[in-house]
Motif scaffolding. Structure first.
Motif, PDB file in Angstrom:
ATOM      1  N   LYS A  30       0.829  -1.208   0.000  1.00 43.54           N
ATOM      2  CA  LYS A  30       0.000   0.000   0.000  1.00 43.54           C
ATOM      3  C   LYS A  30       0.865   1.260   0.000  1.00 43.54           C
ATOM      4  O   LYS A  30       0.557   2.233  -0.682  1.00 43.54           O
ATOM      5  N   GLN A  31       1.952   1.254   0.754  1.00 41.55           N
ATOM      6  CA  GLN A  31       2.845   2.414   0.781  1.00 41.55           C
ATOM      7  C   GLN A  31       3.478   2.654  -0.580  1.00 41.55           C
ATOM      8  O   GLN A  31       3.707   3.792  -0.969  1.00 41.55           O
ATOM      9  N   ALA A  32       3.738   1.584  -1.303  1.00 44.72           N
ATOM     10  CA  ALA A  32       4.364   1.719  -2.618  1.00 44.72           C
ATOM     11  C   ALA A  32       3.393   2.279  -3.653  1.00 44.72           C
ATOM     12  O   ALA A  32       3.795   2.975  -4.570  1.00 44.72           O
ATOM     13  N   ARG A  33       2.080   1.970  -3.499  1.00 44.80           N
ATOM     14  CA  ARG A  33       1.073   2.416  -4.465  1.00 44.80           C
ATOM     15  C   ARG A  33      -0.115   2.981  -3.705  1.00 44.80           C
ATOM     16  O   ARG A  33      -1.100   2.303  -3.501  1.00 44.80           O
ATOM     17  N   HIS A  34      -0.017   4.233  -3.313  1.00 44.15           N
ATOM     18  CA  HIS A  34      -0.996   4.892  -2.442  1.00 44.15           C
ATOM     19  C   HIS A  34      -2.425   4.890  -2.978  1.00 44.15           C
ATOM     20  O   HIS A  34      -3.369   4.880  -2.216  1.00 44.15           O
ATOM     21  N   ASN A  35      -2.614   4.928  -4.265  1.00 46.45           N
ATOM     22  CA  ASN A  35      -3.953   5.077  -4.822  1.00 46.45           C
ATOM     23  C   ASN A  35      -4.707   3.773  -5.003  1.00 46.45           C
ATOM     24  O   ASN A  35      -5.889   3.785  -5.292  1.00 46.45           O
ATOM     25  N   ASP A  36      -4.052   2.643  -4.873  1.00 44.22           N
ATOM     26  CA  ASP A  36      -4.695   1.364  -5.141  1.00 44.22           C
ATOM     27  C   ASP A  36      -5.138   0.681  -3.856  1.00 44.22           C
ATOM     28  O   ASP A  36      -4.328   0.397  -2.972  1.00 44.22           O
ATOM     29  N   GLU A  37      -6.438   0.403  -3.759  1.00 43.90           N
ATOM     30  CA  GLU A  37      -6.975  -0.294  -2.587  1.00 43.90           C
ATOM     31  C   GLU A  37      -6.580  -1.766  -2.645  1.00 43.90           C
ATOM     32  O   GLU A  37      -6.656  -2.405  -3.692  1.00 43.90           O
ATOM     33  N   ILE A  51      -3.418 -11.490  -0.968  1.00 39.58           N
ATOM     34  CA  ILE A  51      -3.503 -10.039  -1.093  1.00 39.58           C
ATOM     35  C   ILE A  51      -3.782  -9.734  -2.561  1.00 39.58           C
ATOM     36  O   ILE A  51      -3.063 -10.214  -3.449  1.00 39.58           O
ATOM     37  N   PHE A  52      -4.828  -8.971  -2.804  1.00 40.03           N
ATOM     38  CA  PHE A  52      -5.213  -8.585  -4.153  1.00 40.03           C
ATOM     39  C   PHE A  52      -5.399  -7.073  -4.217  1.00 40.03           C
ATOM     40  O   PHE A  52      -5.748  -6.445  -3.229  1.00 40.03           O
ATOM     41  N   TYR A  53      -5.215  -6.525  -5.416  1.00 41.46           N
ATOM     42  CA  TYR A  53      -5.662  -5.164  -5.666  1.00 41.46           C
ATOM     43  C   TYR A  53      -7.161  -5.256  -5.902  1.00 41.46           C
ATOM     44  O   TYR A  53      -7.632  -6.089  -6.684  1.00 41.46           O
ATOM     45  N   ALA A  54      -7.942  -4.433  -5.223  1.00 39.96           N
ATOM     46  CA  ALA A  54      -9.408  -4.476  -5.321  1.00 39.96           C
ATOM     47  C   ALA A  54      -9.877  -4.318  -6.761  1.00 39.96           C
ATOM     48  O   ALA A  54     -10.869  -4.927  -7.158  1.00 39.96           O
ATOM     49  N   LYS A  55      -9.156  -3.557  -7.549  1.00 42.20           N
ATOM     50  CA  LYS A  55      -9.547  -3.330  -8.951  1.00 42.20           C
ATOM     51  C   LYS A  55      -9.480  -4.599  -9.787  1.00 42.20           C
ATOM     52  O   LYS A  55     -10.039  -4.662 -10.867  1.00 42.20           O
ATOM     53  N   ASP A  56      -8.822  -5.648  -9.279  1.00 37.80           N
ATOM     54  CA  ASP A  56      -8.699  -6.906 -10.015  1.00 37.80           C
ATOM     55  C   ASP A  56      -9.853  -7.869  -9.758  1.00 37.80           C
ATOM     56  O   ASP A  56      -9.843  -8.996 -10.260  1.00 37.80           O
ATOM     57  N   ALA A  57     -10.858  -7.444  -8.992  1.00 37.06           N
ATOM     58  CA  ALA A  57     -12.007  -8.313  -8.717  1.00 37.06           C
ATOM     59  C   ALA A  57     -12.710  -8.679 -10.020  1.00 37.06           C
ATOM     60  O   ALA A  57     -12.748  -7.898 -10.971  1.00 37.06           O
ATOM     61  N   LEU A  58     -13.251  -9.900 -10.048  1.00 35.42           N
ATOM     62  CA  LEU A  58     -13.928 -10.418 -11.233  1.00 35.42           C
ATOM     63  C   LEU A  58     -15.390 -10.705 -10.930  1.00 35.42           C
ATOM     64  O   LEU A  58     -15.753 -10.936  -9.776  1.00 35.42           O
ATOM     65  N   LYS A  64     -12.213 -17.828 -14.643  1.00 34.83           N
ATOM     66  CA  LYS A  64     -11.057 -17.968 -13.755  1.00 34.83           C
ATOM     67  C   LYS A  64     -11.321 -17.493 -12.335  1.00 34.83           C
ATOM     68  O   LYS A  64     -10.432 -17.524 -11.498  1.00 34.83           O
ATOM     69  N   SER A  65     -12.532 -17.035 -12.045  1.00 35.89           N
ATOM     70  CA  SER A  65     -12.794 -16.475 -10.719  1.00 35.89           C
ATOM     71  C   SER A  65     -12.993 -17.565  -9.675  1.00 35.89           C
ATOM     72  O   SER A  65     -13.553 -18.621  -9.947  1.00 35.89           O
ATOM     73  N   LYS A  66     -12.478 -17.288  -8.483  1.00 39.17           N
ATOM     74  CA  LYS A  66     -12.643 -18.147  -7.307  1.00 39.17           C
ATOM     75  C   LYS A  66     -13.171 -17.267  -6.181  1.00 39.17           C
ATOM     76  O   LYS A  66     -12.790 -16.108  -6.062  1.00 39.17           O
ATOM     77  N   PRO A  67     -14.032 -17.807  -5.320  1.00 39.76           N
ATOM     78  CA  PRO A  67     -14.575 -16.989  -4.224  1.00 39.76           C
ATOM     79  C   PRO A  67     -13.567 -16.841  -3.083  1.00 39.76           C
ATOM     80  O   PRO A  67     -12.899 -17.797  -2.701  1.00 39.76           O
ATOM     81  N   TYR A  68     -13.442 -15.648  -2.571  1.00 40.72           N
ATOM     82  CA  TYR A  68     -12.589 -15.340  -1.421  1.00 40.72           C
ATOM     83  C   TYR A  68     -13.435 -14.598  -0.397  1.00 40.72           C
ATOM     84  O   TYR A  68     -14.333 -13.846  -0.762  1.00 40.72           O
ATOM     85  N   GLU A  69     -13.121 -14.773   0.874  1.00 42.62           N
ATOM     86  CA  GLU A  69     -13.784 -14.036   1.947  1.00 42.62           C
ATOM     87  C   GLU A  69     -12.898 -12.868   2.341  1.00 42.62           C
ATOM     88  O   GLU A  69     -11.761 -13.061   2.752  1.00 42.62           O
ATOM     89  N   ILE A  70     -13.416 -11.653   2.214  1.00 48.25           N
ATOM     90  CA  ILE A  70     -12.652 -10.457   2.578  1.00 48.25           C
ATOM     91  C   ILE A  70     -12.456 -10.423   4.089  1.00 48.25           C
ATOM     92  O   ILE A  70     -13.395 -10.536   4.840  1.00 48.25           O
ATOM     93  N   LYS A  71     -11.204 -10.251   4.501  1.00 54.37           N
ATOM     94  CA  LYS A  71     -10.873 -10.132   5.911  1.00 54.37           C
ATOM     95  C   LYS A  71     -10.490  -8.708   6.280  1.00 54.37           C
ATOM     96  O   LYS A  71     -10.648  -8.290   7.404  1.00 54.37           O
ATOM     97  N   ASN A  72      -9.970  -7.952   5.304  1.00 49.17           N
ATOM     98  CA  ASN A  72      -9.532  -6.592   5.583  1.00 49.17           C
ATOM     99  C   ASN A  72      -9.363  -5.845   4.269  1.00 49.17           C
ATOM    100  O   ASN A  72      -9.069  -6.458   3.250  1.00 49.17           O
ATOM    101  N   ARG A  73      -9.550  -4.543   4.308  1.00 48.86           N
ATOM    102  CA  ARG A  73      -9.270  -3.663   3.164  1.00 48.86           C
ATOM    103  C   ARG A  73      -8.251  -2.635   3.600  1.00 48.86           C
ATOM    104  O   ARG A  73      -8.357  -2.064   4.675  1.00 48.86           O
ATOM    105  N   LEU A  74      -7.273  -2.406   2.750  1.00 48.82           N
ATOM    106  CA  LEU A  74      -6.230  -1.418   3.043  1.00 48.82           C
ATOM    107  C   LEU A  74      -6.246  -0.325   1.991  1.00 48.82           C
ATOM    108  O   LEU A  74      -6.492  -0.550   0.859  1.00 48.82           O
TER     109      LEU A  74
END
Length: 74
Positions: A30-37, A51-58, A64-74
């Motif tokens: 996150k520190q390296a790329r401030h604008n990307d959630e 760890i994923f960039y939120a913009k990569d959600a499908l 190719k999508s697999k379900p993940y449970e969100i634990k935290n957003r940064l």
């Protein structure tokens, strides 16, 4: 309540067994790329955190999508 989100597992920035370590690594990215959630999510097999960039959600229908449970957003 947890939220389900879909990602291509190959798009993950990192896969880590320990939640606290996933948070630390996410903060470094996150520190390296401030604008990307970032999203810390538990994998479908409940074995590790990814760890994923939120913009990569499908959409759920994507081949190719697999379900993940969100634990935290940064």
């Amino acid at each position: 309540m947890e939220t389900r989100i879909f990602f291509n597992p190959g798009d993950s920035v990192a896969n880590i067994n320990d939640y606290n370590e996933a948070i630390r690594k996410g903060q470094i990215f996150k520190q390296a790329r401030h604008n990307d959630e970032l999203v810390i999510a538990k994998d479908p097999n409940d074995k590790e955190y990814a760890i994923f960039y939120a913009k990569d959600a499908l959409p759920a229908e994507h081949e190719k999508s697999k379900p993940y449970e969100i634990k935290n957003r940064l």
